[in-house]
Design an enzyme around this catalytic site. Structure first.
Site, PDB file in Angstrom:
ATOM      1  N   CYS A   2     -28.053  11.690  33.857  1.00  0.00           N
ATOM      2  CA  CYS A   2     -27.280  11.620  35.086  1.00  0.00           C
ATOM      3  C   CYS A   2     -27.176  10.178  35.565  1.00  0.00           C
ATOM      4  O   CYS A   2     -27.563   9.243  34.866  1.00  0.00           O
ATOM      5  CB  CYS A   2     -27.941  12.467  36.170  1.00  0.00           C
ATOM      6  SG  CYS A   2     -28.290  14.162  35.675  1.00  0.00           S
ATOM      7  N   ARG A  47     -24.529  14.421  38.484  1.00  0.00           N
ATOM      8  CA  ARG A  47     -25.204  15.309  37.531  1.00  0.00           C
ATOM      9  C   ARG A  47     -24.378  15.594  36.273  1.00  0.00           C
ATOM     10  O   ARG A  47     -23.214  15.978  36.356  1.00  0.00           O
ATOM     11  CB  ARG A  47     -25.560  16.641  38.185  1.00  0.00           C
ATOM     12  CG  ARG A  47     -26.392  17.525  37.249  1.00  0.00           C
ATOM     13  CD  ARG A  47     -26.730  18.882  37.829  1.00  0.00           C
ATOM     14  NE  ARG A  47     -27.569  19.626  36.883  1.00  0.00           N
ATOM     15  CZ  ARG A  47     -27.756  20.934  36.906  1.00  0.00           C
ATOM     16  NH1 ARG A  47     -27.173  21.665  37.847  1.00  0.00           N
ATOM     17  NH2 ARG A  47     -28.521  21.522  35.998  1.00  0.00           N
ATOM     18  N   LEU A  48     -25.032  15.423  35.143  1.00  0.00           N
ATOM     19  CA  LEU A  48     -24.551  15.937  33.859  1.00  0.00           C
ATOM     20  C   LEU A  48     -25.501  17.073  33.487  1.00  0.00           C
ATOM     21  O   LEU A  48     -26.673  16.840  33.186  1.00  0.00           O
ATOM     22  CB  LEU A  48     -24.550  14.851  32.789  1.00  0.00           C
ATOM     23  CG  LEU A  48     -24.116  15.281  31.387  1.00  0.00           C
ATOM     24  CD1 LEU A  48     -22.656  15.713  31.384  1.00  0.00           C
ATOM     25  CD2 LEU A  48     -24.328  14.144  30.385  1.00  0.00           C
ATOM     26  N   ILE A  50     -27.570  19.635  31.598  1.00  0.00           N
ATOM     27  CA  ILE A  50     -28.072  19.783  30.232  1.00  0.00           C
ATOM     28  C   ILE A  50     -29.090  20.923  30.145  1.00  0.00           C
ATOM     29  O   ILE A  50     -29.039  21.742  29.232  1.00  0.00           O
ATOM     30  CB  ILE A  50     -28.722  18.476  29.731  1.00  0.00           C
ATOM     31  CG1 ILE A  50     -27.722  17.312  29.771  1.00  0.00           C
ATOM     32  CG2 ILE A  50     -29.284  18.659  28.322  1.00  0.00           C
ATOM     33  CD1 ILE A  50     -26.557  17.437  28.812  1.00  0.00           C
ATOM     34  N   ASN A  73     -32.936  10.875  36.440  1.00  0.00           N
ATOM     35  CA  ASN A  73     -32.028  10.658  35.310  1.00  0.00           C
ATOM     36  C   ASN A  73     -32.827  10.756  34.030  1.00  0.00           C
ATOM     37  O   ASN A  73     -33.796  10.004  33.856  1.00  0.00           O
ATOM     38  CB  ASN A  73     -31.369   9.283  35.428  1.00  0.00           C
ATOM     39  CG  ASN A  73     -30.588   8.895  34.183  1.00  0.00           C
ATOM     40  OD1 ASN A  73     -30.072   9.751  33.464  1.00  0.00           O
ATOM     41  ND2 ASN A  73     -30.494   7.599  33.918  1.00  0.00           N
ATOM     42  N   GLU A  75     -34.517  13.325  30.653  1.00  0.00           N
ATOM     43  CA  GLU A  75     -35.013  14.631  30.242  1.00  0.00           C
ATOM     44  C   GLU A  75     -36.534  14.558  30.048  1.00  0.00           C
ATOM     45  O   GLU A  75     -37.044  13.568  29.509  1.00  0.00           O
ATOM     46  CB  GLU A  75     -34.393  15.076  28.905  1.00  0.00           C
ATOM     47  CG  GLU A  75     -32.875  15.090  28.874  1.00  0.00           C
ATOM     48  CD  GLU A  75     -32.235  16.164  29.736  1.00  0.00           C
ATOM     49  OE1 GLU A  75     -32.971  17.050  30.238  1.00  0.00           O
ATOM     50  OE2 GLU A  75     -31.006  16.116  29.921  1.00  0.00           O
ATOM     51  N   GLY A 365     -30.863   7.810  15.381  1.00  0.00           N
ATOM     52  CA  GLY A 365     -32.041   7.318  14.668  1.00  0.00           C
ATOM     53  C   GLY A 365     -32.614   6.006  15.154  1.00  0.00           C
ATOM     54  O   GLY A 365     -33.338   5.345  14.407  1.00  0.00           O
TER      55      GLY A 365
END
Length: 568
Positions: A2, A47-48, A50, A73, A75, A365
């Site tokens: 976010c 907000r995004l 998820i 913001n 995870e 990666g």
């Protein structure tokens, strides 16, 4: 994933907060929320969605008592395990990692940080004590910028949001001069804009009416030194493989589709191979790669070879020279600071493609080279920061001599006895990783997509970093333990191939297809308010030499373009 923003002070900040939220709306188009503690604090959130897509998980998020309000913001990948641990101490009303984070803070205070496995920057306002607590994840994967004077503390996920609040846009001449002379993007607490700083990864801020304190909470050096020394290669390989699989598995936790960014190299191959171990079947997970149509640089043959084994749908994203001028302008605005060049533009197109297919999370990666000695300069005992470069790509002569007086030598900490470990440490915390994470955060969020980097799981980095050199290097080639792990899954021409830098035809395009584009930006510099920083004759001479074929490095030309786009 976010955008967060806030203003702490005695003013009425509704107008400023509105501007800040609009400036970084691309970071979170699903919901925009605000919280006001009148005369003390204003918090904002883009907000995004998820994890827990319901409205109950919208932010700013407050606990059931209403005492604490948080903007977050990132995870918390181990939120399910933490929630189980906290279930007797907190009454949960959502299935979000946001609420787990707030509950962990309420229960354990700042000690909660060491329990978190994730990427995060967050701010928690205590409406009773009128105090703010701010923290950033261990490696600084998620951004946190701030401005402070005697009246107000302003923070956000992107620099442009702070500027939109009314803070003047004043260039930091010391950072700019170092950028041109040695390619430095500043220390982890610095930015290219003088009044604005960033909270360094692994640090937290405590703010109240009589205190502003920054504290380091993540002690990487101590954690590495505490690692059990393993001298048995087979044992180390088994532990490292288990950590890899667990790290990748955690980063599949999402309530939206997850995809992959892939190149033709070892790290992408490892990500795909080990994701397949965890997921059992990744044939329906979308993969994205870019190409330019130039066979001297494109990695499509290697990508297609890897993808064929796992049968993931492959989205091939083309970047053409004609797109560079408009895309550069857009990405420069998104980045707020100089970015790496045309490869960053190509990378940004992957996220645009994923967004169109409604893939909101992409795994990448990033971070393996720094922990397992992937770059050639590690093994050459060089203090370089650029893979495969023998001649300096910087041109100090393009600057006016008075401007180069600003240059300060960068002395990075050297906490380990080993030169090799100190080079790795420098790249992890001061040069390569901070720079790459900033580039990548901005280009992913520009398209409202989330980038996850499983190889920067702190458990993996600490363990990999602590391994004996001979577990990492063989025949003057790095990442040996990773190569041996994935040799069971991919062909040897992938698992034991030399490292290739991710490249585009930037050198050729700038001097051919984009010649007018570059010339226009050089002309803008000559007429800009900052023309006194430069030696115009030397710029013209370097550009003429480049056009005549002296183009083994294009970075000094790209620096001029970067500067013009940001300052023009």
């Amino acid at each position: 994933m976010c955008g967060i923003s806030g203003l702490i002070g005695t003013g009425d900040y509704k107008f400023q907060l509105k501007n800040m939220l609009e400036a970084q709306a691309h970071r979170g188009p699903d919901f925009t929320g605000t919280f006001f503690d009148k005369g003390f604090a204003a918090l904002g959130h883009n907000r995004l969605s998820i994890i827990d897509l319901s409205d109950n998980a919208n932010q700013p998020f407050s606990d059931t008592s209403g005492r604490y309000s948080m903007v977050f913001n990132g995870e918390i990948y181990n939120y399910l395990e933490l929630k189980e641990r906290l279930k007797n101490d907190y009454n949960f009303k959502t299935s979000s990692d946001t609420e787990v984070l707030l509950a962990a803070f309420i229960t354990y205070g700042k000690a909660c940080l060491k329990l978190l496995n994730g990427m995060f920057s967050f701010a928690i306002w205590d409406t009773v004590k009128k105090e703010l607590f701010v923290a950033r994840d261990r490696f600084g994967i998620k951004p946190f910028y701030y401005y402070k004077n005697k009246d107000v503390f302003i923070f956000s996920s992107e620099i442009k949001a702070i500027h939109s609040s009314g803070v003047n846009k004043k260039p930091n001449e010391i950072i700019w001069s170092n950028y041109f002379v040695n390619g430095s993007y500043g220390l982890p607490n610095e930015t290219f804009w003088e009044p604005i700083q960033q909270l360094q990864g692994g640090h937290y801020i405590e703010l109240s009416s009589n205190q502003f304190k920054i504290t380091k909470w993540y002690d990487f050096e101590a954690n590495v030194n505490r690692q059990t020394k393993i001298n048995d290669y087979k044992e180390a390989k088994a532990i490292y493989k288990d950590l890899l699989i667990d790290s990748i598995g955690l980063r599949f936790r999402a309530d939206v589709p997850v995809g992959f960014n892939v190149s033709g190299g070892l790290d992408s191959s490892a990500l795909l191979a080990l994701a397949n171990v965890f997921q059992k079947d990744i044939s329906k997970i979308e993969a994205f790669t870019f190409y330019t149509g130039d066979k001297n640089y494109d990695e499509l043959p290697w990508v297609e070879q890897i993808i064929a084994k796992y049968k993931s749908p492959l989205n091939k994203v083309l970047l053409s020279a004609e797109e560079v001028p408009s895309l550069s302008k857009f990405i420069s605005h998104i980045q707020d600071e100089p970015f790496g060049g045309i490869p960053t533009l190509a990378y940004s197109k992957l996220f645009a493609s994923a967004s169109k297919k409604d893939v909101k999370v992409l795994l990448d990666g990033q971070g393996m080279d720094e922990q397992l000695v992937g770059y050639d300069y590690y093994r050459n005992n060089s203090k370089s920061t650029i893979q495969g470069v023998k001649k300096s790509p910087f041109r100090k002569n393009m600057l006016h001599i008075s401007f180069t007086d600003n240059i300060l030598k960068k002395d990075y900490p050297m906490p380990f006895d080993s030169l090799l470990n100190n080079l790795q440490y420098r790249d992890l915390f001061y040069t390569k990783i901070p720079r790459a994470l900033r580039f990548n955060d901005r280009v992913s969020m520009a398209h409202s997509t989330e980038l996850r980097v499983p190889f920067l799981d702190y458990r993996l980095v600490e363990f990999g970093f602590s391994l004996p050199d001979e577990f990492k290097i063989k025949n003057n080639q790095g990442k040996q333990i990773l190569r041996d792990i994935i040799a069971d899954y991919v062909d040897s021409n992938v698992s034991y191939s030399p490292k290739r830098a991710l490249q585009t035809p930037q050198r050729e395009w700038l001097g051919r297809d984009l010649k007018d584009f570059v010339q226009n930006h050089i002309n803008k510099i000559k007429s800009s308010a900052y023309k006194s920083w430069f030696n115009e004759k030397e710029i013209d001479l370097e550009w003429d030499k480049y056009l005549a074929g002296d183009n083994q490095s294009s970075f000094h030309i790209w620096q001029l373009v970067n500067f013009s786009m940001l300052m023009g």
